[in-house]
Structure formats: structure tokens, C-alpha cells
Design a protein around this motif. Structure first.
Motif, PDB file in Angstrom:
ATOM      1  N   VAL A 100      19.160   2.126  40.280  1.00 33.75           N
ATOM      2  CA  VAL A 100      18.033   2.992  39.941  1.00 33.75           C
ATOM      3  C   VAL A 100      17.883   4.103  40.976  1.00 33.75           C
ATOM      4  CG1 VAL A 100      15.537   3.069  39.585  1.00 33.75           C
ATOM      5  CG2 VAL A 100      16.859   1.185  38.663  1.00 33.75           C
ATOM      6  N   ASP A 101      18.186   3.830  42.243  1.00 33.62           N
ATOM      7  CA  ASP A 101      18.102   4.855  43.267  1.00 33.62           C
ATOM      8  C   ASP A 101      19.214   5.891  43.140  1.00 33.62           C
ATOM      9  OD1 ASP A 101      15.879   3.742  44.344  1.00 33.62           O
ATOM     10  OD2 ASP A 101      16.893   2.843  46.058  1.00 33.62           O
ATOM     11  N   ARG A 102      20.266   5.563  42.424  1.00 29.92           N
ATOM     12  CA  ARG A 102      21.424   6.447  42.336  1.00 29.92           C
ATOM     13  C   ARG A 102      21.514   7.189  41.004  1.00 29.92           C
ATOM     14  NH1 ARG A 102      25.273   5.313  46.184  1.00 29.92           N
ATOM     15  NH2 ARG A 102      26.915   6.034  44.812  1.00 29.92           N
ATOM     16  N   LEU A 103      20.923   6.643  39.962  1.00 27.79           N
ATOM     17  CA  LEU A 103      21.000   7.222  38.628  1.00 27.79           C
ATOM     18  C   LEU A 103      19.802   8.132  38.366  1.00 27.79           C
ATOM     19  CD1 LEU A 103      22.277   7.247  35.720  1.00 27.79           C
ATOM     20  CD2 LEU A 103      20.783   5.299  35.228  1.00 27.79           C
ATOM     21  N   ARG A 104      20.066   9.334  37.889  1.00 29.07           N
ATOM     22  CA  ARG A 104      19.018  10.259  37.477  1.00 29.07           C
ATOM     23  C   ARG A 104      19.234  10.558  36.003  1.00 29.07           C
ATOM     24  NH1 ARG A 104      17.771   9.002  42.015  1.00 29.07           N
ATOM     25  NH2 ARG A 104      17.211  10.361  43.707  1.00 29.07           N
ATOM     26  N   ILE A 105      18.144  10.580  35.233  1.00 29.13           N
ATOM     27  CA  ILE A 105      18.206  10.868  33.808  1.00 29.13           C
ATOM     28  C   ILE A 105      17.219  11.989  33.527  1.00 29.13           C
ATOM     29  CG2 ILE A 105      17.832   9.947  31.490  1.00 29.13           C
ATOM     30  CD1 ILE A 105      18.485   7.173  32.654  1.00 29.13           C
ATOM     31  N   ARG A 106      17.631  12.935  32.691  1.00 29.56           N
ATOM     32  CA  ARG A 106      16.728  14.034  32.332  1.00 29.56           C
ATOM     33  C   ARG A 106      16.858  14.343  30.841  1.00 29.56           C
ATOM     34  NH1 ARG A 106      19.690  19.520  34.665  1.00 29.56           N
ATOM     35  NH2 ARG A 106      21.390  19.504  33.153  1.00 29.56           N
ATOM     36  N   PHE A 107      15.786  14.920  30.306  1.00 31.45           N
ATOM     37  CA  PHE A 107      15.800  15.466  28.958  1.00 31.45           C
ATOM     38  C   PHE A 107      16.034  16.964  29.091  1.00 31.45           C
ATOM     39  CE2 PHE A 107      13.110  11.720  28.481  1.00 31.45           C
ATOM     40  CZ  PHE A 107      13.656  11.128  27.355  1.00 31.45           C
ATOM     41  N   ARG A 108      16.890  17.493  28.250  1.00 31.10           N
ATOM     42  CA  ARG A 108      17.166  18.934  28.254  1.00 31.10           C
ATOM     43  C   ARG A 108      16.942  19.465  26.845  1.00 31.10           C
ATOM     44  NH1 ARG A 108      22.118  21.108  27.215  1.00 31.10           N
ATOM     45  NH2 ARG A 108      23.057  19.066  27.651  1.00 31.10           N
ATOM     46  N   CYS A 109      15.986  20.371  26.700  1.00 28.06           N
ATOM     47  CA  CYS A 109      15.661  20.951  25.401  1.00 28.06           C
ATOM     48  C   CYS A 109      16.592  22.132  25.139  1.00 28.06           C
ATOM     49  CB  CYS A 109      14.200  21.403  25.387  1.00 28.06           C
ATOM     50  SG  CYS A 109      13.634  21.911  23.759  1.00 28.06           S
ATOM     51  N   THR A 139      22.536   3.971  25.980  1.00 27.08           N
ATOM     52  CA  THR A 139      23.081   2.973  26.892  1.00 27.08           C
ATOM     53  C   THR A 139      24.119   3.606  27.810  1.00 27.08           C
ATOM     54  OG1 THR A 139      22.708   1.251  25.257  1.00 27.08           O
ATOM     55  CG2 THR A 139      24.237   0.734  27.032  1.00 27.08           C
ATOM     56  N   PHE A 140      23.997   3.316  29.086  1.00 30.05           N
ATOM     57  CA  PHE A 140      24.935   3.791  30.098  1.00 30.05           C
ATOM     58  C   PHE A 140      25.734   2.602  30.612  1.00 30.05           C
ATOM     59  CE2 PHE A 140      21.250   6.513  30.177  1.00 30.05           C
ATOM     60  CZ  PHE A 140      21.765   7.789  30.276  1.00 30.05           C
ATOM     61  N   HIS A 141      27.036   2.735  30.676  1.00 29.08           N
ATOM     62  CA  HIS A 141      27.910   1.725  31.279  1.00 29.08           C
ATOM     63  C   HIS A 141      28.433   2.339  32.576  1.00 29.08           C
ATOM     64  CE1 HIS A 141      27.943  -0.884  27.735  1.00 29.08           C
ATOM     65  NE2 HIS A 141      27.881   0.245  27.058  1.00 29.08           N
ATOM     66  N   LEU A 142      27.888   1.877  33.683  1.00 28.63           N
ATOM     67  CA  LEU A 142      28.230   2.440  34.986  1.00 28.63           C
ATOM     68  C   LEU A 142      29.276   1.580  35.684  1.00 28.63           C
ATOM     69  CD1 LEU A 142      24.611   3.264  36.144  1.00 28.63           C
ATOM     70  CD2 LEU A 142      26.217   4.754  34.960  1.00 28.63           C
ATOM     71  N   ARG A 143      30.075   2.231  36.496  1.00 26.88           N
ATOM     72  CA  ARG A 143      31.087   1.511  37.296  1.00 26.88           C
ATOM     73  C   ARG A 143      30.390   0.752  38.424  1.00 26.88           C
ATOM     74  NH1 ARG A 143      32.865   6.938  37.657  1.00 26.88           N
ATOM     75  NH2 ARG A 143      32.249   6.713  39.810  1.00 26.88           N
ATOM     76  N   ASN A 144      30.994  -0.328  38.855  1.00 26.22           N
ATOM     77  CA  ASN A 144      30.424  -1.104  39.962  1.00 26.22           C
ATOM     78  C   ASN A 144      30.274  -0.272  41.231  1.00 26.22           C
ATOM     79  OD1 ASN A 144      30.023  -3.455  38.538  1.00 26.22           O
ATOM     80  ND2 ASN A 144      32.051  -4.247  38.996  1.00 26.22           N
ATOM     81  N   ASP A 145      31.152   0.718  41.438  1.00 24.83           N
ATOM     82  CA  ASP A 145      31.030   1.533  42.647  1.00 24.83           C
ATOM     83  C   ASP A 145      29.890   2.554  42.555  1.00 24.83           C
ATOM     84  OD1 ASP A 145      32.434   3.020  40.770  1.00 24.83           O
ATOM     85  OD2 ASP A 145      33.794   3.923  42.222  1.00 24.83           O
ATOM     86  N   ASP A 146      29.220   2.637  41.394  1.00 26.29           N
ATOM     87  CA  ASP A 146      28.013   3.452  41.273  1.00 26.29           C
ATOM     88  C   ASP A 146      26.780   2.690  41.738  1.00 26.29           C
ATOM     89  OD1 ASP A 146      29.241   5.720  40.228  1.00 26.29           O
ATOM     90  OD2 ASP A 146      29.121   4.950  38.178  1.00 26.29           O
ATOM     91  N   VAL A 147      26.952   1.410  42.082  1.00 31.81           N
ATOM     92  CA  VAL A 147      25.854   0.549  42.513  1.00 31.81           C
ATOM     93  C   VAL A 147      26.024   0.267  43.998  1.00 31.81           C
ATOM     94  CG1 VAL A 147      24.719  -1.659  42.195  1.00 31.81           C
ATOM     95  CG2 VAL A 147      25.770  -0.509  40.244  1.00 31.81           C
ATOM     96  N   GLU A 148      24.947   0.423  44.739  1.00 31.00           N
ATOM     97  CA  GLU A 148      24.983   0.143  46.166  1.00 31.00           C
ATOM     98  C   GLU A 148      23.858  -0.825  46.484  1.00 31.00           C
ATOM     99  OE1 GLU A 148      23.944   2.866  49.879  1.00 31.00           O
ATOM    100  OE2 GLU A 148      25.794   3.451  48.862  1.00 31.00           O
ATOM    101  N   ASP A 149      24.192  -1.995  46.985  1.00 33.76           N
ATOM    102  CA  ASP A 149      23.208  -3.034  47.295  1.00 33.76           C
ATOM    103  C   ASP A 149      22.336  -3.368  46.089  1.00 33.76           C
ATOM    104  OD1 ASP A 149      24.110  -3.178  49.954  1.00 33.76           O
ATOM    105  OD2 ASP A 149      22.775  -1.549  50.551  1.00 33.76           O
TER     106      ASP A 149
END
Length: 122
Positions: free
Chosen positions: A92-101, A78-88
Motif C-alpha cells: 500500500v505504501d508503494r502502490l498509487r492509484i488514480r482516476f484520469r478523466c 485487479t492488480f497482480h503485482l510482482r513480489n519485488d514490488d512489496v517491501e516488508d
């Protein structure tokens, strides 16, 4: 606050005690959004080279958090993002998630399946 839940399944093969994997994330305003954490090179000398800023959210370690040869289903982060990380309303357009082995052999494998991204603006 924006809550984003990331759910997935995984299967480990040939992972030893010092091996593992992590879920990392980045927000567009952390850096370059097109190069997946690698430096970008540009043909124009006026364009600066930037790197996406990645942050580890959670890591799992073999023999401690998981065993080889077993499917682990419905794992959530679970990610708790700040409101300023959201635009309009478009986190989803701003957050990137990756798996790192984190492995030490070409024979260490992590299979990832049934990835879901769920969000709630609150």
C-alpha cells in the motif's frame, strides 16, 4: 504474487461518445512518489527532476461502457503485482492509484464514490 483489488462506484454526467475515464497505477520504484505524475522542481540544483511513471490499467468509454445518469456500483480492477514490488509486506505504501478523466468539456463530470482497496499476498 500480490493481488490488489480496487473497488469503486461511479456516475457520469454530460459525457459524450469520445469521453471516458481510466484507472492508472504507479509503483514507488517507477519514479518520484510525491508529485502525482507532475515534474517536481527543487530549489537545490543537485536534485534531479523526476516524474512518476503512470501505467493505464483499465479505461471506460461513454456510450460504449457506460451511460450518463446511472450509478455503476462495485466496479473492480485487479492488480497482480510482482513480489519485488512489496517491501516488508507494505504494498500500500508503494502502490498509487488514480482516476484520469478523458473529457473535452468543463461540463463533463465523473463522480467517484465508495472506493475500497483490498489486498491478498499469495
Amino acid at each position: 504474487v500480490v493481488v490488489v483489488k480496487f473497488v469503486f462506484s461511479y456516475y457520469a454526467n454530460s459525457m459524450e461518445a469520445l469521453d471516458g475515464f481510466c484507472v492508472d497505477y504507479s509503483i514507488d520504484n517507477d519514479g518520484d512518489d510525491d508529485h502525482g505524475g507532475r515534474s517536481s522542481s527543487s530549489t537545490s540544483s543537485s536534485s534531479p527532476t523526476t516524474t512518476r511513471a503512470w501505467h493505464s490499467k483499465k479505461c471506460w468509454h461513454a456510450m460504449e461502457d457506460f451511460d450518463n445518469g446511472i450509478w455503476y456500483d462495485d466496479i473492480d480492477v485487479t492488480f497482480h503485482l510482482r513480489n519485488d514490488d512489496v517491501e516488508d509486506g507494505m504494498v500500500v505504501d508503494r502502490l498509487r492509484i488514480r482516476f484520469r478523466c478523458k473529457a473535452n468539456s468543463l461540463h463533463d463530470d465523473m463522480l467517484i464514490d465508495r472506493v475500497q482497496l483490498l489486498g491478498l499476498v499469495g
